[in-house]
Motif scaffolding. Structure first.
Motif, PDB file in Angstrom:
ATOM      1  N   GLU A   1       4.053  10.002   3.429  1.00 26.11           N
ATOM      2  CA  GLU A   1       3.166  10.899   2.500  1.00 26.11           C
ATOM      3  C   GLU A   1       2.403  10.321   1.402  1.00 26.11           C
TER       4      GLU A   1
ATOM      5  N   LYS B   1      -1.902   7.032  -0.406  1.00 25.50           N
ATOM      6  CA  LYS B   1      -2.554   7.547  -1.922  1.00 25.50           C
ATOM      7  C   LYS B   1      -3.024   6.272  -2.618  1.00 25.50           C
TER       8      LYS B   1
ATOM      9  N   GLU C   1      -3.915  12.256   3.187  1.00 23.85           N
ATOM     10  CA  GLU C   1      -3.009  11.507   2.619  1.00 23.85           C
ATOM     11  C   GLU C   1      -3.570  10.889   0.927  1.00 23.85           C
TER      12      GLU C   1
END
Length: 352
Positions: free
Chosen positions: A4, A8, A32
């Motif tokens: 998750e 990023k 993401e």
């Protein structure tokens, strides 16, 4: 690092990102929250309609064999996915040189460029399970990552994919390239557009892999052609599962390692055809044909134990759910598919 948050604010290269698998991966990566995704694709067997319109996506129309395209890649990439290939075994048989130029050579040139980018956490290479699977029509055993590799192959595509792995191993050992080899089973699902890209010399420019071909013909009430009576079997994995597997390879794969991305389940082509006809309501009888003269691939499916234990990856979408979703996507995108198919109508007619 979790799936998750691992991407990023990352800068990611997806070579072949306008293609079927690549575009699904790009869409999933966008969720993401990456900093940027650079898509490089020469549109030989893909269509730009697959590339999402998003300010975080930079689309470069070109090949990773182009020295200028390579030179323009940023030196602060975090991840790279090499999904470039010359689409299809039979296209490669028709033109081995084109397969070399668009399947093997892109892997070599891209690895050579990426070796100089020191920020890379992982480079994921799309390898092929068909290059190592045992050729059998008896009861198959699951193909493992340690399967012995034969030097006898029935298509240039298979050869290119295998040599691509060898180049990846070389650049990992010699230059520390953090490569992870993801061995694909038979991927199917939305965004595989029949006829996408330029003419590549055979009818398989249009009639690509078995699932989209069967779905299209079934929706149009046609008989589905079954080579060798549909006795051949494959490990069919839905494209969103494949994209998740590629991301797991990037986040948790061991540098230099190899992983099967598969379901671990065997489905015969006869079973596939019957499932597709049931989903579309097609009543036309099946068209039983002899085996293809070049194809000795037989029955196969992949072991998923290593991917499950080391990557935490398991396919989630059943074959029936995947077929239903593919049929629905095809219905919704009929106009785009038909346009791509129609551009090759003249060449197809000349083939008879």
């Amino acid at each position: 690092m979790t799936q998750e948050t691992g991407f990023k604010n990352a800068r990611i290269l997806v070579a072949g990102g306008a293609g079927f698998v690549g575009s699904n991966l790009v869409h999933m990566l966008l969720a993401e929250d990456p900093k940027q995704i650079i898509v490089v694709d020469n549109l030989l067997s893909s269509d730009e309609v697959n590339v999402p319109s998003d300010k975080r996506v930079k689309f470069v129309v070109g090949s990773v064999t182009d020295t200028q395209v390579l030179a323009n890649l940023p030196d602060d990439l975090d991840y790279a996915f090499n999904l470039v290939c010359y689409h299809g075994n039979q296209s490669s048989i028709a033109n081995p040189m084109a397969d070399h130029d668009n399947n093997l050579l892109p892997a070599l040139t891209l690895f050579d460029r990426l070796k100089d980018i020191k920020t890379l956490r992982r480079v994921v290479y799309a390898a092929a399970a068909c290059a190592v699977a045992e050729k059998t029509y008896d009861d198959p055993s699951p193909t493992t990552e340690e399967q012995p590799v034969s030097l006898v192959h029935d298509s240039p595509y298979s050869i290119s994919k295998l040599v691509g792995e060898l180049y990846g191993n070389y650049f990992h050992i010699r230059h520390g390239l953090p490569i992870v080899k993801a061995r694909f089973s038979n991927v199917y699902g939305p965004r595989e557009i029949l006829g996408a890209g330029r003419w590549r010399g055979t009818a398989h420019t249009v009639w690509r892999n078995v699932t989209p071909t069967f779905v299209w013909k079934s929706l149009n009430g046609e008989s589905l052609p079954l080579d060798n009576g549909g006795n051949t079997s494959r490990d069919f994995i839905f494209v969103e599962d494949m994209a998740r597997g590629l991301m797991a390879c990037a986040l948790r794969g061991e540098a230099g390692g190899v992983y099967n991305l598969a379901t671990g389940r065997e489905t015969t082509i006869l079973e596939l055809a019957n499932a597709i006809n049931a989903a579309t309501g097609n009543k036309s009888p099946l068209d039983l044909k002899p085996a293809r003269d070049w194809d000795r691939s037989g029955k196969r499916f992949a072991s998923t134990e290593k991917a499950r234990t080391q990557l935490g990856f398991e396919a989630k979408v059943s074959i029936q759910e995947g077929i239903n979703r593919t049929v629905e996507w095809t219905r919704q995108n009929t106009a785009v598919i038909q346009t791509c198919m129609d551009q090759h109508r003249k060449q197809l007619s000349q083939l008879g």
